[in-house]
Design a protein around this motif. Sequence first.
Motif, PDB file in Angstrom:
ATOM      1  N   TRP A  47       0.743  -1.166   0.245  1.00  0.00           N
ATOM      2  CA  TRP A  47       0.044   0.134  -0.049  1.00  0.00           C
ATOM      3  C   TRP A  47       0.877   1.268  -0.017  1.00  0.00           C
ATOM      4  N   ASP A  48       0.427   2.344  -0.644  1.00  0.00           N
ATOM      5  CA  ASP A  48       1.108   3.430  -0.619  1.00  0.00           C
ATOM      6  C   ASP A  48       0.397   4.295   0.545  1.00  0.00           C
ATOM      7  N   LEU A  83      -0.983  -0.634  -4.133  1.00  0.00           N
ATOM      8  CA  LEU A  83      -0.169  -0.651  -5.039  1.00  0.00           C
ATOM      9  C   LEU A  83       0.130  -1.810  -5.876  1.00  0.00           C
ATOM     10  N   SER A  84      -0.047  -3.142  -5.064  1.00  0.00           N
ATOM     11  CA  SER A  84       0.295  -4.383  -5.751  1.00  0.00           C
ATOM     12  C   SER A  84      -0.025  -5.273  -4.789  1.00  0.00           C
ATOM     13  N   ARG A 119       8.247  -5.666  -7.500  1.00  0.00           N
ATOM     14  CA  ARG A 119       7.059  -6.372  -7.150  1.00  0.00           C
ATOM     15  C   ARG A 119       6.954  -7.712  -7.815  1.00  0.00           C
TER      16      ARG A 119
END
Length: 563
Positions: free
Chosen positions: A362-363, A370-371, A409
Amino acid sequence: MAGQVRAIAFGPGGRTLAATSTEGPVRVWDTDGHLVAVLPAQTADARAVAFAPDGRTLAVAGTDGTVRLCDPAGGGAPAVELAGHTGRVDSLAYAPDGGALVSGGADGTVRLWDPVAARQSAVLAGQGAEVLAVAFAPDGRTVASGGVDRTLRLWDVAGRRTTMALTGHNDDINAVAYTPDGSALVSAGGDGTTRLWDVRGGRALATLAGHTDYVLGVAVDPGGTLLATAAFDQSVVLWDLRGPVLTARPFTEVWQAAYSPDGKLLATADADHTVRLWEVAGRRVAASLAGHTEAVFAVAFSPDGRLLASAGSDGTVRLWDVASRTELSALTGHGGIVYAVAFSPDGRLLASAGSDRTVRLWDVASRTELSTLTGHTDFANDVAFSPDGRTLASAGDDLTVRLWDVAGRRPLATLRGHAGAVRAVAFGPDGRTLASSGNDGTVRLWEAPRSWAAATSATVLSGHTGSVRAVAFSPDGKWLASSGNDRTVRLWEVAGRRPWAALTGHTSAVWGVVFSPDGRTVASSSNDGTVRLWDPDPRARQAEICRLDAGAEWPKNSPACTF
């Protein structure tokens, strides 16, 4: 006692205790812990036990449909067998005068027995499904029953008929109990609630919601002021029955603890849906953060100490402003329970792991995902960033530790070696050592001299006698702490790869362990509802510094504490 304990019952006066097990016959102890008797083999895997009011007979509910009347002192007399149920017997209760016995079973019937004449008195049919709970009213004139049909029924003993049917539970009724004056009845449900009923007016008085799973047992104290409920969420809650509003006195597990970077605050993840902030110096609760709707399993401070992340059974990751004690955001995306959260060293990223087998990034600034990192084939239980923030480690029920390239990622490596689910991971401060622990009772140290893509398991640390639930390095990397189901916290010397100390004091499984930022204290969090602070200094005798009681929200003094 081997196996899963099915049921327990105290004898009159509380001087003896009988218990049933899935792997052996009923056993009877005195309250000093001495084994008094082992009952006949036919009592194995019994679902219920009940002492006669005079304590001379113990009734045992059999899986073969038989109720057995046994000598609780183990005198050798053969058990009297009462046959009639056509399926498993699930529940038993004696009348207050001992002149009658009631049983409920899988055949959907409630049966009355004359225990003196050893014969069946009546079959009360009408429950409609398996009867899981029965209880006599204090005057012995009424029997209450409940079960799979979610209905609480009251039966007139003399008239052999139903006088009332009370509905409200949304799942099985697992237990029933009268208050001492007989004016109210308590029922425990698979819907996670306990309900209080007015038996004269036939109406619901209160619905008590405090558990996060099936409520399996209820008991009212002889004075009628306290109600105890026990549930599959491994918690016991005490309720105050005095006054118009029922209030809970929770005994709550503490799943994890985390220090703020300055060491002044300790955050705890508690099973009662609460995140608590403790002032370490004052040993008191500074704030209780409410927002989660189910048990909280994980907490983590941001590197600058301004934010706190939490996660739990409700499937959310929540961000809190530490200074204002307010919730900033609830991050959703996981498809199940979230077991772990961790901030990256620069505080820009947050990682989470959950029962949906994913690790998510998470940002922090934008509060967006995010991924989603996939690869685990079973629950993902823990996450940890390397000190440089380039690598993320995750632990899974699939027996693996997985390493991920944060920037790309993508997966880096899968580390195999544990013989059971991997519960925890932690990087050493040098970034070249990774610790993992799991259900196989071991702690493993992995090394990456050049790259984590070529990591190897260098050492297996053994000593725990059950699942190892957590691991943590000291800030200087010299010591490793671990905790587990064996109720211990263990300290290991990292350089020598050897055990140093076993810290005992917890009375149940220890879910979490963490070093303070200065390395002078180890905090452990447990299923016993406490956080304990320990002195890990190898030059001193390892001792408990203090105990924090999360359920009561005030500290309990220990000899080493001053408040």
